[in-house]
Design a protein around this motif. Structure first.
Motif, short mmCIF file in Angstrom:
data_model
loop_
_atom_site.label_atom_id
_atom_site.label_comp_id
_atom_site.label_asym_id
_atom_site.label_seq_id
_atom_site.Cartn_x
_atom_site.Cartn_y
_atom_site.Cartn_z
N ARG A 1 0.85 -1.19 0.00
CA ARG A 1 0.00 0.00 0.00
C ARG A 1 0.88 1.24 0.00
O ARG A 1 1.86 1.31 0.73
CB ARG A 1 -0.87 -0.04 1.25
CG ARG A 1 -2.00 0.94 1.22
CD ARG A 1 -3.00 0.61 2.30
NE ARG A 1 -4.05 1.59 2.27
CZ ARG A 1 -4.88 1.83 3.24
NH1 ARG A 1 -4.79 1.16 4.35
NH2 ARG A 1 -5.81 2.74 3.13
N ASP A 5 -1.69 6.84 -0.09
CA ASP A 5 -3.04 6.26 -0.03
C ASP A 5 -3.47 6.03 1.41
O ASP A 5 -4.63 6.23 1.76
CB ASP A 5 -3.09 4.93 -0.79
CG ASP A 5 -2.98 5.08 -2.29
OD1 ASP A 5 -3.10 6.22 -2.80
OD2 ASP A 5 -2.75 4.06 -2.96
N MET A 6 -2.52 5.60 2.25
CA MET A 6 -2.82 5.38 3.67
C MET A 6 -3.24 6.69 4.34
O MET A 6 -4.19 6.71 5.14
CB MET A 6 -1.61 4.81 4.39
CG MET A 6 -1.32 3.37 4.09
SD MET A 6 0.17 2.77 4.93
CE MET A 6 -0.24 3.03 6.63
N VAL A 8 -4.50 9.52 2.93
CA VAL A 8 -5.79 10.00 2.42
C VAL A 8 -6.92 9.14 2.98
O VAL A 8 -7.94 9.66 3.46
CB VAL A 8 -5.81 10.03 0.88
CG1 VAL A 8 -7.20 10.33 0.35
CG2 VAL A 8 -4.81 11.06 0.37
N SER A 9 -6.75 7.84 2.95
CA SER A 9 -7.76 6.92 3.46
C SER A 9 -7.96 7.11 4.96
O SER A 9 -9.10 7.16 5.45
CB SER A 9 -7.33 5.48 3.16
OG SER A 9 -8.20 4.57 3.75
N GLY A 10 -6.87 7.22 5.70
CA GLY A 10 -6.96 7.42 7.15
C GLY A 10 -7.65 8.71 7.50
O GLY A 10 -8.49 8.76 8.42
N ALA A 12 -9.90 10.42 5.71
CA ALA A 12 -11.33 10.30 5.42
C ALA A 12 -12.03 9.42 6.45
O ALA A 12 -13.12 9.74 6.93
CB ALA A 12 -11.54 9.75 4.01
N TYR A 13 -11.41 8.31 6.80
CA TYR A 13 -12.01 7.38 7.75
C TYR A 13 -12.13 7.99 9.14
O TYR A 13 -13.19 7.95 9.76
CB TYR A 13 -11.20 6.09 7.80
CG TYR A 13 -11.73 5.07 8.76
CD1 TYR A 13 -12.87 4.34 8.46
CD2 TYR A 13 -11.11 4.86 9.99
CE1 TYR A 13 -13.38 3.40 9.34
CE2 TYR A 13 -11.61 3.93 10.88
CZ TYR A 13 -12.74 3.20 10.55
OH TYR A 13 -13.23 2.28 11.43
N GLU A 67 -2.97 13.87 9.69
CA GLU A 67 -2.96 12.43 9.46
C GLU A 67 -1.56 11.93 9.11
O GLU A 67 -1.18 10.83 9.49
CB GLU A 67 -3.97 12.04 8.38
CG GLU A 67 -4.14 10.56 8.19
CD GLU A 67 -4.67 9.80 9.41
OE1 GLU A 67 -4.38 8.59 9.49
OE2 GLU A 67 -5.36 10.39 10.26
#
Length: 83
Positions: A1, A5-6, A8-10, A12-13, A67
């Motif tokens: 990964r 990406d980690m 951005v994903s983190g 948002a989550y 983040e």
């Protein structure tokens, strides 16, 4: 990964679906972040807010920066293991 990406994903989550630790305020928690990151993250709210609340009260740009700080230890571990 990919680390980006980690992040951005983190972001948002944690902004929309906070885990239990992301709601803690006394003391606030950033789940396995290092002490310097914890200090830099929560100094923004005088150490009186949760990570979830903080993300919801900053710009997307600043939230992504938070983040990055929160996840940097995990990202560095991941990169070290990839060698």
């Amino acid at each position: 990964r990919k680390p980006s990406d980690m992040v951005v994903s983190g972001f948002a989550y944690h902004k929309t679906q906070p885990e239990t630790w992301a709601k803690f305020t006394d003391p606030p928690d950033c789940l396995s972040c290092d002490h310097e990151a914890w200090t830099r993250i929560f100094a923004r709210c005088n150490f009186g807010c949760s990570y979830h609340t903080l993300l919801n009260n900053v710009s997307t740009f600043d939230g992504l920066g938070l983040e990055v700080l929160r996840s940097r230890f995990d990202i560095l571990k991941m990169l070290r293991n990839a060698r």
